[in-house]
Scaffold this motif. Structure first.
Motif, PDB file in Angstrom:
ATOM      1  N   TYR A 143     -14.604 -22.532  13.402  1.00 44.74           N
ATOM      2  CA  TYR A 143     -14.454 -23.178  14.710  1.00 44.74           C
ATOM      3  C   TYR A 143     -15.392 -24.355  14.901  1.00 44.74           C
ATOM      4  O   TYR A 143     -15.192 -25.160  15.805  1.00 44.74           O
ATOM      5  N   ARG A 144     -16.431 -24.470  14.079  1.00 39.73           N
ATOM      6  CA  ARG A 144     -17.423 -25.516  14.323  1.00 39.73           C
ATOM      7  C   ARG A 144     -17.167 -26.714  13.424  1.00 39.73           C
ATOM      8  O   ARG A 144     -17.876 -26.952  12.456  1.00 39.73           O
ATOM      9  N   ILE A 157     -20.432 -18.980  21.983  1.00 40.94           N
ATOM     10  CA  ILE A 157     -19.179 -18.668  21.291  1.00 40.94           C
ATOM     11  C   ILE A 157     -19.301 -17.346  20.543  1.00 40.94           C
ATOM     12  O   ILE A 157     -18.398 -16.496  20.593  1.00 40.94           O
ATOM     13  N   GLN A 166     -17.081 -14.034  21.301  1.00 42.64           N
ATOM     14  CA  GLN A 166     -16.247 -13.386  20.283  1.00 42.64           C
ATOM     15  C   GLN A 166     -16.642 -11.927  20.095  1.00 42.64           C
ATOM     16  O   GLN A 166     -15.782 -11.067  19.889  1.00 42.64           O
ATOM     17  N   ASN A 221      -9.772 -15.947  11.085  1.00 44.50           N
ATOM     18  CA  ASN A 221      -8.974 -17.180  11.011  1.00 44.50           C
ATOM     19  C   ASN A 221      -9.403 -18.118   9.893  1.00 44.50           C
ATOM     20  O   ASN A 221      -9.087 -19.304   9.920  1.00 44.50           O
ATOM     21  N   ASN A 273     -15.355 -26.746  20.303  1.00 40.87           N
ATOM     22  CA  ASN A 273     -15.582 -25.599  19.423  1.00 40.87           C
ATOM     23  C   ASN A 273     -15.126 -24.294  20.077  1.00 40.87           C
ATOM     24  O   ASN A 273     -14.534 -23.430  19.419  1.00 40.87           O
ATOM     25  N   ILE A 280     -11.354 -23.969  19.865  1.00 37.66           N
ATOM     26  CA  ILE A 280     -10.931 -23.604  18.508  1.00 37.66           C
ATOM     27  C   ILE A 280     -11.208 -22.129  18.250  1.00 37.66           C
ATOM     28  O   ILE A 280     -10.423 -21.427  17.609  1.00 37.66           O
ATOM     29  N   ALA A 281     -12.350 -21.631  18.767  1.00 40.21           N
ATOM     30  CA  ALA A 281     -12.746 -20.241  18.548  1.00 40.21           C
ATOM     31  C   ALA A 281     -11.944 -19.256  19.391  1.00 40.21           C
ATOM     32  O   ALA A 281     -12.082 -18.039  19.229  1.00 40.21           O
TER      33      ALA A 281
END
Length: 371
Positions: free
Chosen positions: A164-165, A205, A209, A219, A270, A273-274
């Motif tokens: 994600y980053r 993040i 999660q 992912n 980010n 995306i995460a």
């Protein structure tokens, strides 16, 4: 096939990593300095890669032996059943390190190990030359006080690279360390988490999660997925099992503040995306303007410090401000990482708990205030 695995991790996080693997149902887990060993099959390999928040990578530990000279190194490496993992056209590069050993030349050790593997495979496959155009099987070695550990890396990119980053600010914290800070802060599904110096958002993040049960590697791709020795469908099944454990029906939320508009934009990107963008709000705000939120709050932060982003005097002024803003209050906890040994003195009170860790090569302490 029953295999022994090694999960190298940040020094100071061995216990967290071991407990995590045990919680996943993995057998014979034992923590050592800088790594956790465990046993299982190829499904275990996939499960650990996809689900581990604290391991840096997952390796197959093929052999450990004593070697005081290159002949002993060569013969012991040659005796490993490399053909069980490496096919005729597969690539098998070698890298590693030597510490306090009679075999101190890393390039020479690389050459000896490469030659031993090639000779073993040559005898098994009746080949005199290997094109190495197939999937990569990264061989790793560690020689510590003449004890040699030979491993195959299965992860490829380090497990801290969740996927994600894509962008980060100048001095990001490693995802594995951020996840550990969330665990040490006892982040749960109903928590409100705040990072008043959030940078690219990694801590928030990772906390989100964790709270939502999103597996860190669900992912991303792992290098061993192309290996012919791994049965088909293993990673697909473990991904499905991991996704089934996600639970977004919870009250978790978070807030991130920073003075850098570009960092905040990166953090928002980010988080999207995460898959946790709807749980975190980001806002431009100076630490001097930090105000305690109402109710319960878990604050986790990685402030800039002398060796990282600002001069020592500025860092010390920042700690004074933090001490004024992060007051002792029922329902509020603070987890702060810094390499500054004088942090508690500048912050104004002793931590209720501390843990030594490394942020990259920098020796740090995680200070926890919750009483």
């Amino acid at each position: 096939m029953n295999l022994t695995f090694s999960a190298p991790c940040i020094f100071g996080l061995e216990g967290l990593c071991a407990n995590e693997l045990k919680f996943l149902g993995i057998k014979n887990v034992r923590a050592e300095n800088g790594r956790v060993l465990f046993e299982g099959d190829f499904s275990t390999l996939a499960k650990a890669n996809i689900n581990s928040r604290y391991a840096e990578r997952i390796q197959i530990l093929l052999a450990e032996f004593e070697a005081e000279n290159f002949d002993e190194l060569f013969e012991n490496v040659k005796n490993i059943e490399w053909e069980s993992f490496i096919g005729m056209s597969d690539a098998f590069p070698v890298k590693g390190s030597c510490l306090s050993s009679k075999l101190m030349s890393v390039p020479d050790c690389q050459k000896i190990i490469k030659k031993a593997v090639a000779e073993r495979l040559s005898q098994r496959y009746m080949l005199s030359w290997f094109e190495e155009t197939g999937p990569v099987h990264q061989i790793q070695f560690l020689i510590l006080k003449n004890k040699v550990s030979i491993m195959l890396d299965t992860s490829g990119a380090g497990l801290h690279k969740r996927g994600y980053r894509a962008d980060s600010n100048e001095a990001p914290i490693k995802e594995t360390l951020a996840a550990a800070m969330a665990e040490l802060s006892f982040v749960r599904r109903n928590h409100f988490v705040v990072d008043p110096m959030c940078g690219s958002g990694t801590i928030l993040i990772e906390a989100a999660q964790k709270a939502l049960g999103i597996a860190p590697g669900v992912n991303r791709y792992f290098s061993c997925e192309k290996w012919s020795c791994i049965p088909g469908g293993v990673f697909e099944r473990e991904r499905e099992l991991a996704k089934a454990k996600e639970n977004r029906d919870c009250a978790f939320s978070a807030a991130g503040y920073d003075i850098d508009s570009e960092a905040l934009a990166t953090a928002e990107h980010n988080a999207q995306i995460a898959g946790v963008g709807d749980r975190i709000r980001f806002e431009k705000r100076d630490i001097k303007d930090y105000a305690q939120p109402d109710g319960y709050a878990t604050l986790i932060t990685n402030p800039p410090y002398g060796e990282r982003l600002m001069d020592l005097k500025s860092a010390e002024q920042l700690y004074l401000v933090m001490g004024e803003k992060f007051i002792r209050e029922r329902g509020k906890s603070y987890t702060i990482i810094t390499p500054d040994d004088d942090f508690e003195k500048l912050f104004g009170r002793k931590a209720d708990k501390r843990r030594k860790v490394y942020n990259g090569t920098l020796k740090c302490q995680i200070y926890m205030f919750y009483k």
